[in-house]
Design an enzyme around this catalytic site. Structure first.
Site, PDB file in Angstrom:
ATOM      1  N   ARG A 122       0.980  -0.818   0.095  1.00 19.72           N
ATOM      2  CA  ARG A 122       0.209  -0.134   0.155  1.00 19.72           C
ATOM      3  C   ARG A 122       1.154   1.042   0.285  1.00 19.72           C
ATOM      4  NH1 ARG A 122      -2.471  -4.013   3.092  1.00 19.72           N
ATOM      5  NH2 ARG A 122      -4.740  -4.217   2.675  1.00 19.72           N
ATOM      6  N   LYS A 134       3.290  11.645 -10.963  1.00 20.78           N
ATOM      7  CA  LYS A 134       1.994  11.211 -11.472  1.00 20.78           C
ATOM      8  C   LYS A 134       3.156   9.618 -12.051  1.00 20.78           C
ATOM      9  CE  LYS A 134      -0.552  14.715 -14.259  1.00 20.78           C
ATOM     10  NZ  LYS A 134      -1.072  14.646 -15.404  1.00 20.78           N
ATOM     11  N   GLU A 143      10.148  18.710 -24.822  1.00 21.18           N
ATOM     12  CA  GLU A 143       9.594  18.822 -23.317  1.00 21.18           C
ATOM     13  C   GLU A 143      10.196  20.406 -22.593  1.00 21.18           C
ATOM     14  OE1 GLU A 143       7.113  17.344 -22.376  1.00 21.18           O
ATOM     15  OE2 GLU A 143       7.095  15.003 -22.897  1.00 21.18           O
ATOM     16  N   LYS A 175       8.426  22.843 -13.348  1.00 27.64           N
ATOM     17  CA  LYS A 175       7.958  21.635 -12.957  1.00 27.64           C
ATOM     18  C   LYS A 175       7.710  21.551 -11.579  1.00 27.64           C
ATOM     19  CE  LYS A 175       5.888  17.827 -14.064  1.00 27.64           C
ATOM     20  NZ  LYS A 175       6.227  16.658 -14.511  1.00 27.64           N
ATOM     21  N   GLU A 189      -3.632  17.944 -10.231  1.00 27.79           N
ATOM     22  CA  GLU A 189      -4.332  19.437 -11.484  1.00 27.79           C
ATOM     23  C   GLU A 189      -5.996  19.173 -11.615  1.00 27.79           C
ATOM     24  OE1 GLU A 189      -2.460  16.154 -15.085  1.00 27.79           O
ATOM     25  OE2 GLU A 189      -3.847  17.276 -15.766  1.00 27.79           O
ATOM     26  N   ARG A 193      -1.012  22.805 -13.569  1.00 28.24           N
ATOM     27  CA  ARG A 193      -0.759  21.347 -13.873  1.00 28.24           C
ATOM     28  C   ARG A 193      -1.363  21.025 -15.376  1.00 28.24           C
ATOM     29  NH1 ARG A 193       1.719  16.197  -9.912  1.00 28.24           N
ATOM     30  NH2 ARG A 193       2.281  15.800 -11.956  1.00 28.24           N
ATOM     31  N   ASN A 221       0.434  20.012 -20.471  1.00 25.25           N
ATOM     32  CA  ASN A 221      -0.135  19.007 -21.595  1.00 25.25           C
ATOM     33  C   ASN A 221      -0.406  20.222 -22.153  1.00 25.25           C
ATOM     34  OD1 ASN A 221      -1.007  16.977 -20.167  1.00 25.25           O
ATOM     35  ND2 ASN A 221      -2.931  17.916 -19.258  1.00 25.25           N
ATOM     36  N   HIS A 254      -0.089  17.934 -25.782  1.00 27.37           N
ATOM     37  CA  HIS A 254       0.218  16.907 -25.431  1.00 27.37           C
ATOM     38  C   HIS A 254      -1.724  16.491 -26.002  1.00 27.37           C
ATOM     39  CE1 HIS A 254       3.519  17.627 -23.057  1.00 27.37           C
ATOM     40  NE2 HIS A 254       3.569  15.581 -23.026  1.00 27.37           N
ATOM     41  N   HIS A 306      -0.381  13.007 -28.112  1.00 29.13           N
ATOM     42  CA  HIS A 306      -0.784  11.822 -27.632  1.00 29.13           C
ATOM     43  C   HIS A 306      -1.812  11.033 -28.210  1.00 29.13           C
ATOM     44  CE1 HIS A 306       0.055  12.330 -22.776  1.00 29.13           C
ATOM     45  NE2 HIS A 306       0.859  11.911 -23.551  1.00 29.13           N
ATOM     46  N   HIS A 349       7.725   9.648 -27.828  1.00 27.04           N
ATOM     47  CA  HIS A 349       6.736  10.747 -27.171  1.00 27.04           C
ATOM     48  C   HIS A 349       7.439  12.418 -27.485  1.00 27.04           C
ATOM     49  CE1 HIS A 349       5.280  11.823 -24.252  1.00 27.04           C
ATOM     50  NE2 HIS A 349       5.647  12.667 -23.243  1.00 27.04           N
TER      51      HIS A 349
HETATM   52  N1  LIG Z   1       4.968  10.938 -15.521  1.00 17.09           N
HETATM   53  C1  LIG Z   1       4.682  12.473 -15.901  1.00 17.09           C
HETATM   54  O1  LIG Z   1       4.198  12.954 -15.486  1.00 17.09           O
HETATM   55  C2  LIG Z   1       5.425  11.672 -17.140  1.00 17.09           C
HETATM   56  C3  LIG Z   1       5.210  12.941 -17.886  1.00 17.09           C
HETATM   57  C4  LIG Z   1       6.285  13.508 -18.773  1.00 17.09           C
HETATM   58  C5  LIG Z   1       6.472  11.955 -19.698  1.00 17.09           C
HETATM   59  N2  LIG Z   1       6.217  10.362 -18.615  1.00 17.09           N
HETATM   60  C6  LIG Z   1       5.898   9.323 -19.516  1.00 17.09           C
HETATM   61  O2  LIG Z   1       7.470   9.256 -19.886  1.00 17.09           O
HETATM   62  C7  LIG Z   1       7.656   7.972 -20.669  1.00 17.09           C
HETATM   63  C8  LIG Z   1       8.808   8.241 -21.694  1.00 17.09           C
HETATM   64  O3  LIG Z   1       9.911   8.250 -21.431  1.00 17.09           O
HETATM   65  P1  LIG Z   1      11.842   8.323 -21.958  1.00 17.09           P
HETATM   66  O4  LIG Z   1      11.049   9.302 -23.366  1.00 17.09           O
HETATM   67  O5  LIG Z   1      11.912   9.115 -20.948  1.00 17.09           O
HETATM   68  O6  LIG Z   1      11.874   7.557 -22.559  1.00 17.09           O
HETATM   69  P2  LIG Z   1      12.066   5.872 -22.012  1.00 17.09           P
HETATM   70  O7  LIG Z   1      12.074   5.219 -20.656  1.00 17.09           O
HETATM   71  O8  LIG Z   1      11.638   4.663 -22.607  1.00 17.09           O
HETATM   72  O9  LIG Z   1      13.446   5.870 -21.970  1.00 17.09           O
HETATM   73  C9  LIG Z   1      13.713   5.890 -24.069  1.00 17.09           C
HETATM   74  C10 LIG Z   1      14.786   4.963 -24.374  1.00 17.09           C
HETATM   75  O10 LIG Z   1      16.189   5.019 -23.924  1.00 17.09           O
HETATM   76  C11 LIG Z   1      16.774   4.337 -23.268  1.00 17.09           C
HETATM   77  N3  LIG Z   1      17.581   5.141 -21.923  1.00 17.09           N
HETATM   78  C12 LIG Z   1      17.557   5.437 -21.050  1.00 17.09           C
HETATM   79  N4  LIG Z   1      17.958   6.255 -20.334  1.00 17.09           N
HETATM   80  C13 LIG Z   1      19.418   5.643 -20.714  1.00 17.09           C
HETATM   81  C14 LIG Z   1      20.993   6.629 -20.772  1.00 17.09           C
HETATM   82  N5  LIG Z   1      20.779   6.751 -19.795  1.00 17.09           N
HETATM   83  N6  LIG Z   1      21.840   5.630 -21.334  1.00 17.09           N
HETATM   84  C15 LIG Z   1      21.000   5.342 -22.583  1.00 17.09           C
HETATM   85  N7  LIG Z   1      19.416   4.468 -22.637  1.00 17.09           N
HETATM   86  C16 LIG Z   1      19.430   4.949 -22.320  1.00 17.09           C
HETATM   87  C17 LIG Z   1      15.594   3.566 -22.838  1.00 17.09           C
HETATM   88  O11 LIG Z   1      16.549   2.116 -22.145  1.00 17.09           O
HETATM   89  C18 LIG Z   1      14.830   3.602 -23.384  1.00 17.09           C
HETATM   90  O12 LIG Z   1      14.531   2.565 -24.459  1.00 17.09           O
HETATM   91  C19 LIG Z   1       5.910   7.964 -21.400  1.00 17.09           C
HETATM   92  O13 LIG Z   1       5.796   6.801 -21.259  1.00 17.09           O
HETATM   93  C20 LIG Z   1       5.493   9.632 -20.742  1.00 17.09           C
HETATM   94  O14 LIG Z   1       3.699   8.906 -21.276  1.00 17.09           O
HETATM   95  C21 LIG Z   1       5.804  10.550 -18.339  1.00 17.09           C
END
Ligand SMILES: NC(=O)c1ccc[n+]([C@@H]2O[C@H](COP(=O)([O-])OP(=O)(O)OC[C@H]3O[C@@H](n4cnc5c(N)ncnc54)[C@H](O)[C@@H]3O)[C@@H](O)[C@H]2O)c1
Length: 365
Positions: free
Chosen positions: A122, A144, A186, A225, A235, A240, A244, A247, A251, A264
């Protein structure tokens, strides 16, 4: 080292940015969780081999035993199946109630591990160690968490603030070029909605080939942020939601391309271009601001033209399933000017459709 506070009352925490922090995570975790002797490090198959060893060694040096849980890299890991695998591995790792989780990786790992930590026993604390631009400037801060289902992206999740965020810019050195550049969508979004002065900095940085000197830029983005999250954690106040920007259509495009096909940030680049057009139409945005932001996206070699394989109807359909539609009304984040964003309820479906269609044409100068 730069420290950025995230003010959330009893849930406040710090985001630390500095080279070499990976090797200090043990002592930092020890100070944060004095009674804890065990944790899990959740990572992916790309990041784990590069950095998990350093993290585990640092934790061991501080007397904390860590079990590494590695999931496949990429968006498909944000699923119920992988969540089940991770949480069951956490049970088998023999964590007690004083244990914590470390999310080591990009936004996928941050969202998945944050979710797993929020439901395991939990809720146990999570330390975010983001390793991509997106996760460093955006997803690791704010709490999030989420996974995707066939119905849509991030529809299942929790709010679970991290107890600590450690950003070691050295980890960004191993990011493949495409993954490095996409994260700047971003960053450009942050500049567009809150910090017009950052546009100058980004224009200079885009012309440089190295990845040095990012600390200040990272901290500046984390502060944006953090300020937004501090004022509107859940939000509910419309603030917040400004994050978006780009987005809603972004999305829709990302989902239509099939998760993982288009990165993304690449989809968000297209979403930003469409949102700029809508901002001109519904918020009187000066076309010169659109041109500047679109040029900046181009400087980071982010996509500006929608591939023919992605149909407009499909994007609209995916958008309809997106949670950013409020009771059937289109909610769009628009810009009045660079750095001045608001949520509009004025955008019609027909206008959104025109904005998506507009992405078929290359931007003019
Ligand atoms: N929670 C939130 O507020 C929020 C905000 C924005 C995005 N997101 C989410 O984030 C995700 C996208 O994140 P992302 O773009 O980081 O993608 P990701 O986590 O898939 O990373 C991208 C790629 O880079 C590789 N990688 C990561 N770090 C590395 C490093 N230092 N060296 C070599 N390779 C590396 C990973 O293995 C992956 O293949 C989406 O799912 C999106 O919905 C969440």
């Amino acid at each position: 080292m730069l420290t950025t506070p995230v003010a959330l009352g009893a849930k406040s925490y710090e985001v630390l940015t500095g080279r070499g922090l990976l090797g200090e995570c043990g002592e930092r975790a020890r100070a944060m969780f004095p009674g804890s002797g065990r944790c899990v490090v959740i990572t992916d198959a790309n990041v784990g081999p590069l950095y998990a060893g350093r993290v585990v060694a640092s934790l061991a040096g501080a007397g904390i035993e860590a079990e590494v849980i590695t999931v496949p890299a990429g968006e498909p890991s944000k699923s119920f199946e992988v969540l089940e695998t991770v949480t069951r591995a956490m049970i088998r790792a023999g964590l007690d109630r004083k244990a914590f989780a470390v999310a080591l990786g990009g936004g996928v790992i941050g969202d998945l591990a944050g979710f797993a930590a929020s439901v395991f026993f939990r809720g146990i604390p999570v330390v975010q160690i983001p390793t991509t631009i997106v996760s460093v400037v955006d997803s690791s801060v704010g709490g999030k968490t989420g996974i995707n289902t066939a119905e849509g992206k991030n529809l299942i999740g929790t709010f679970h603030q991290p107890r600590l965020v450690l950003i070691d810019p050295e980890t960004l050195g191993s990011l493949p070029d495409r993954e490095y550049r996409e994260g700047f969508a971003e960053v450009i979004k942050h500049a567009a909605i809150r910090d017009a002065a950052m546009l100058d900095e980004l224009e200079v940085l885009a012309g440089e080939s190295g990845r040095d000197g990012l600390e200040a830029l990272i901290a500046r983005n984390v502060a944006i942020k953090a300020a937004i999250v501090s004022e509107d954690e859940f939000e509910t106040k419309g603030l917040r939601a400004l994050l978006n920007f780009g987005h809603t259509i972004g999305h829709g495009i990302e989902a239509s391309a099939g998760y993982g096909e288009m990165l993304h940030g690449e989809a968000i680049s297209l979403g930003i271009r469409a949102a700029l057009r809508l901002s001109e139409e519904f918020a009187g945005l000066d076309a010169a601001v659109t041109r500047r932001l679109v040029r900046l996206l181009g400087m980071w070699r982010l996509p500006l033209v929608l591939p023919e394989t992605i149909g407009t109807a499909a994007v609209l359909e995916k958008m309809g399933r997106d949670k950013k539609f409020d009771h059937g009304r289109l909610k769009f984040v628009l810009l009045r000017a660079a750095g001045d964003a608001f949520v509009s309820g004025e955008v019609t479906a027909a206008a959104a459709e025109r904005a998506i269609e507009g992405l078929r044409e290359a931007p003019g100068e």
